[in-house]
Write a protein that holds these residues in place. Structure first.
Motif, PDB file in Angstrom:
ATOM      1  N   TYR A  77     -42.265  40.059   0.058  1.00 32.43           N
ATOM      2  CA  TYR A  77     -41.176  40.940   0.463  1.00 32.43           C
ATOM      3  C   TYR A  77     -41.483  41.584   1.811  1.00 32.43           C
ATOM      4  N   TYR A 117     -41.213  43.693  -6.963  1.00 33.76           N
ATOM      5  CA  TYR A 117     -40.903  42.746  -5.895  1.00 33.76           C
ATOM      6  C   TYR A 117     -40.987  43.417  -4.524  1.00 33.76           C
ATOM      7  N   MET A 118     -40.534  44.665  -4.437  1.00 31.05           N
ATOM      8  CA  MET A 118     -40.532  45.367  -3.155  1.00 31.05           C
ATOM      9  C   MET A 118     -41.945  45.733  -2.695  1.00 31.05           C
ATOM     10  N   ASN A 119     -42.909  45.736  -3.588  1.00 32.40           N
ATOM     11  CA  ASN A 119     -44.299  46.018  -3.220  1.00 32.40           C
ATOM     12  C   ASN A 119     -45.123  44.755  -2.998  1.00 32.40           C
ATOM     13  N   GLY A 132     -33.514  44.599  -1.503  1.00 30.64           N
ATOM     14  CA  GLY A 132     -34.534  45.065  -2.437  1.00 30.64           C
ATOM     15  C   GLY A 132     -34.260  44.759  -3.881  1.00 30.64           C
ATOM     16  N   ASP A 180     -34.338  47.560   2.425  1.00 32.80           N
ATOM     17  CA  ASP A 180     -34.514  47.773   0.986  1.00 32.80           C
ATOM     18  C   ASP A 180     -33.172  47.854   0.275  1.00 32.80           C
ATOM     19  N   GLY A 188     -33.572  46.532  -6.155  1.00 36.02           N
ATOM     20  CA  GLY A 188     -33.991  47.597  -7.053  1.00 36.02           C
ATOM     21  C   GLY A 188     -35.247  47.308  -7.843  1.00 36.02           C
ATOM     22  N   ASP A 189     -35.924  46.229  -7.568  1.00 35.57           N
ATOM     23  CA  ASP A 189     -37.129  45.837  -8.297  1.00 35.57           C
ATOM     24  C   ASP A 189     -38.348  46.324  -7.515  1.00 35.57           C
ATOM     25  N   THR A 190     -39.030  47.350  -8.013  1.00 33.83           N
ATOM     26  CA  THR A 190     -40.151  47.934  -7.271  1.00 33.83           C
ATOM     27  C   THR A 190     -41.356  47.005  -7.219  1.00 33.83           C
TER      28      THR A 190
END
Length: 74
Positions: free
Chosen positions: A45, A39-41, A33, A29, A35-37
């Motif tokens: 990813y 995209y990270m969810n 990551g 992450d 820092g884009d939540t």
């Protein structure tokens, strides 16, 4: 190399990819990551994260096993 050293180095070569894979999974992450939540969810990813972790762990396992059994054959 004696069989005792082969066993010890074999155990280390098996456990090292688990430790490195765990560290890579935790730090993925931070590295990728952005820092884009949202995209990270996403599934994309997660697949990148699990695929790269498995790849890194398998490469380390491959190198470790080849080093352990390279000398034991001779």
């Amino acid at each position: 190399m004696s069989s005792t050293f082969t066993i010890i180095f074999g155990i280390i070569a098996i456990l090292l990819p688990l430790v490195v894979g765990r560290l890579f999974w935790k730090r993925f992450d931070h590295y990728f990551g952005r820092g884009d939540t949202v995209y990270m969810n996403s599934l994309e990813y997660f697949l990148k994260k699990i695929g790269s972790t498995i790849l890194i762990a398998f490469i380390i396992l491959w190198i470790g096993m080849s080093l352990v059994f390279n000398d034991s054959a001779s």
